[in-house]
Scaffold this active site. Structure first.
Site, PDB file in Angstrom:
ATOM      1  CG  HIS A 191      71.746  25.629  90.444  1.00 29.14           C
ATOM      2  ND1 HIS A 191      71.578  25.055  89.210  1.00 29.14           N
ATOM      3  CD2 HIS A 191      72.814  26.230  90.703  1.00 29.14           C
ATOM      4  CE1 HIS A 191      72.835  25.467  88.641  1.00 29.14           C
ATOM      5  NE2 HIS A 191      73.508  26.187  89.327  1.00 29.14           N
ATOM      6  CD  GLU A 215      78.311  28.437  83.006  1.00 29.65           C
ATOM      7  OE1 GLU A 215      78.318  27.799  84.171  1.00 29.65           O
ATOM      8  OE2 GLU A 215      77.537  29.359  82.593  1.00 29.65           O
ATOM      9  CB  CYS A 253      82.959  31.353  90.053  1.00 32.65           C
ATOM     10  SG  CYS A 253      82.288  30.991  88.633  1.00 32.65           S
TER      11      CYS A 253
HETATM   12  C1  PEP Z   1      78.842  26.765  87.484  1.00 27.14           C
HETATM   13  O1  PEP Z   1      78.451  26.244  86.784  1.00 27.14           O
HETATM   14  O2  PEP Z   1      80.156  26.364  88.209  1.00 27.14           O
HETATM   15  C2  PEP Z   1      78.502  28.079  88.274  1.00 27.14           C
HETATM   16  C3  PEP Z   1      79.218  28.707  88.989  1.00 27.14           C
HETATM   17  O3  PEP Z   1      77.419  28.401  87.521  1.00 27.14           O
HETATM   18  P1  PEP Z   1      75.792  27.993  88.430  1.00 27.14           P
HETATM   19  O4  PEP Z   1      75.134  29.106  88.992  1.00 27.14           O
HETATM   20  O5  PEP Z   1      75.321  27.441  87.299  1.00 27.14           O
HETATM   21  O6  PEP Z   1      76.236  26.892  89.378  1.00 27.14           O
HETATM   22 MG    MG Z   2      76.862  27.218  85.676  1.00 25.32          MG
END
Ligand code: PEP
Ligand code: MG
Length: 571
Positions: free
Chosen positions: A227, A461, A532
């Site tokens: 992240h 997810e 997303c």
């Molecule tokens: C994902 O898991 O693809 C998502 C968009 O959420 P995150 O903020 O965990 O990346």
């Molecule tokens: Mg996610």
């Protein structure tokens, strides 16, 4: 220090390949690799976000505040500065202790009590005070040296309990330094347009940086799928990782060329001239992309794809608007929680959600409720924020969840909002969320507060959610497929694993099958579905997405025009 050959430098992972593809036109200026000797000043790494930049290096050690050894003219005044920071730290720790004890029980709160005990320790205080006085230096530096000495002492002890206090010591010293730096009226700013070099920067630490002053980021370690990397990409500056730079480089000038995956330390005039040429080329390319502004994202045969923006807060809003986002497909609200030293209040959240909703002017804003946990860590929550993720955390901390939902509902009066629940694995969770929402709506209405009518959606997810998508679809208005976590959980690649980038493969056929299953369930139930995760931004996947019926993608604002460009070329 390890010299790396050029062939090792470019990552073969999909994300890197993807971002490379967006910036292909930049390769009309191939880097004259052969004219560089293999001197120790050129270092290779992996692209996180491509670009070229140069500036002064600011080193952030172990993802913490920048601590410099600064001489002070008046050590007594510095001692006072330290003692008042100490008092403030004590207050913070006591507050956190009581809050965590109330919310999570005394056991979890003990971490903060342990920190308070270290802070009260006479040896600890004496060490800091004597360094300040004897060396006439700043308190931050005295804390850093004391921390290093105590860490060594603790580590050398046989007693496991004492060894475990190293983490508390680290946390305490970080807090002290942060309070000192905030307390100092002249907030220690980063040098103008600097290059950040860091071992590892957590998302919350990244979010606290003054982004305007950062020209590029070099992670010495890390994963392109973490992240921190996702967040760094959103900053639209060159970002590169796994660069084996030497230790003592603060203040040096560096060129970061993350599109070709290297860093040059102390560049000569010619190298800077070349970097400037590349920068000019990328500005030209960005201008060219900008010509797509206002044009529809439709294929030649007339199929329309809705391109939405992923944002982390108000700072990304301008970029979403400038890049023609047709709505906000994912507002990662956890970043609001990470920017601060404490939970954002209902009013603080309401104000942000309302501003975003206003600015989007009738286009939908999908706010994802707090998704804390895993590598998204809230320092003020300590270990508890690592324990469980997404909706599980929110249902376990209902008061925090209620505060957020109230803020979202209040903002929904001012525009079109969607609520997105992260990490769902069971319809039971969704039903519970709906009960809480019903309760909140009742409360707000009886308080005379005007509210709108937000849609409710869930992130798909987790593999569990995919396989019960039919059932989940009956409960909600839309699905948003989070390919980042879906990949991680389906392929058993934990975000803390070493070599994560080797095993993390969003192109594994299982992932696409799961996307297909999810889309099919959504279509069957007549609800909307979008993607997303980072995969949504891969232009090579557009034909596949279209084929299975996906026509909404939510991506970083800066990736909207490159996607639109590709869509308009498709048949
Ligand atoms: C994902 O898991 O693809 C998502 C968009 O959420 P995150 O903020 O965990 O990346
Ligand atoms: Mg996610």
């Amino acid at each position: 220090m390890r010299g790396v050959s050029r062939s090792e430098s470019t990552s073969d992972t999909p994300t890197a390949a993807l971002v490379f593809a967006f910036f292909m036109p930049l390769f009309i200026y191939p880097f004259p690799f052969s004219c560089y000797n293999a001197s120790m000043k050129k270092f290779f790494g992996k692209t996180v976000f491509p670009g070229v930049s140069y500036g002064e290096i600011a080193v952030i050690r172990n993802a913490e505040s920048i601590v410099r050894r600064l001489p002070v003219a008046d050590p007594e005044a510095e001692v006072k500065r330290f003692t008042s920071a100490m008092a403030m730290t004590k207050l913070h720790l006591e507050n956190i202790f009581h809050r965590v004890a109330g919310e999570l029980g005394e056991n979890n709160a003990q971490i903060f009590e342990a920190q308070r005990l270290i802070l009260d320790d006479k040896d600890f205080q004496d060490s800091i005070l004597s360094i300040i006085k004897e060396q006439a230096v700043n308190a931050e530096y005295a804390i850093a040296i004391t921390r290093a000495n105590f860490t060594k002492i603790f580590a050398d002890m046989d007693d496991l309990y004492i060894k475990e206090r190293i983490a508390d010591l680290k946390d305490l010293c970080k807090r002290l330094v942060r309070i000192l730096q905030n307390a100092a009226e002249e907030k220690r700013e980063l040098p103008q347009k600097c290059i950040i070099v860091t071992d590892d920067l957590t998302p919350s630490e990244l979010i606290r940086l003054n982004h305007e002053n950062v020209a590029a980021i070099i992670f010495r370690h890390g994963s392109i799928n973490s992240h921190a990397s996702i967040l760094a990409r959103a900053m639209n500056i060159p970002v590169i990782l796994n660069v084996p730079l030497p230790e003592d480089i603060a203040g040096e000038i560096a060129i970061v060329n993350s599109q070709d995956g290297y860093v040059i330390l102390s560049p000569n005039d010619e190298e800077i001239k070349h970097a400037q040429k590349l920068i000019n080329a990328s500005i030209k390319y960005a201008k060219k992309l900008n010509e797509l502004k206002g044009l529809p994202s439709v294929t030649k045969s007339g199929r329309k794809i809705k391109l939405l923006a992923n944002i982390g807060g108000l700072k990304d809003l301008e970029s979403a608007l400038q890049n023609d986002a047709e709505g906000i497909g994912l507002f990662r609200s956890e970043f609001l929680y990470m920017e601060k030293n404490d939970y954002p209040t209902e009013n603080e959240q309401f104000s942000v959600y309302k501003q975003v909703t206003y600015a989007m002017d009738g286009k939908e804003v999908i706010i994802r409720t707090l998704d804390i946990g895993s590598d998204k860590y809230l320092e003020y929550l300590g270990k508890a924020s690592e324990e469980i993720r997404g909706i599980r955390f929110s249902l376990n901390h209902e008061n925090i969840f209620r505060t957020q939902l109230r803020a979202i509902y209040r903002a929904s009066f001012y525009g079109k909002i969607g609520i997105l629940i992260p990490m769902v694995t069971s319809p039971v969770e969704v039903k519970k969320v709906k009960e809480i929402i019903a309760d909140i709506k009742n409360d707000l209405v009886s308080e005379g507060v005007s509210i709108g009518n937000p849609r409710l959606g869930i992130m798909i997810e987790t593999p569990a959610a995919v396989f019960i998508a039919d059932e989940l679809a009956k409960e909600v208005d839309f699905f948003s497929i989070g390919t980042n976590d879906l990949t991680q959980y389906a392929l058993a690649v934990d975000c803390h694993n070493a070599d994560r980038d080797i095993y993390y493969n969003p192109h594994h056929p299982a992932i696409f099958s799961m996307i297909k299953l999810t889309v099919r369930a959504a279509k069957k139930a007549g609800i909307k579905v979008s993607i997303c995760g980072e995969m949504a931004a891969n232009p090579d996947l557009l034909p596949d997405f279209l084929q299975i019926g996906v026509n909404e993608l939510s991506v970083l604002p800066s990736l909207i025009f490159p996607l639109r460009k590709r869509i308009r070329k498709l048949d």
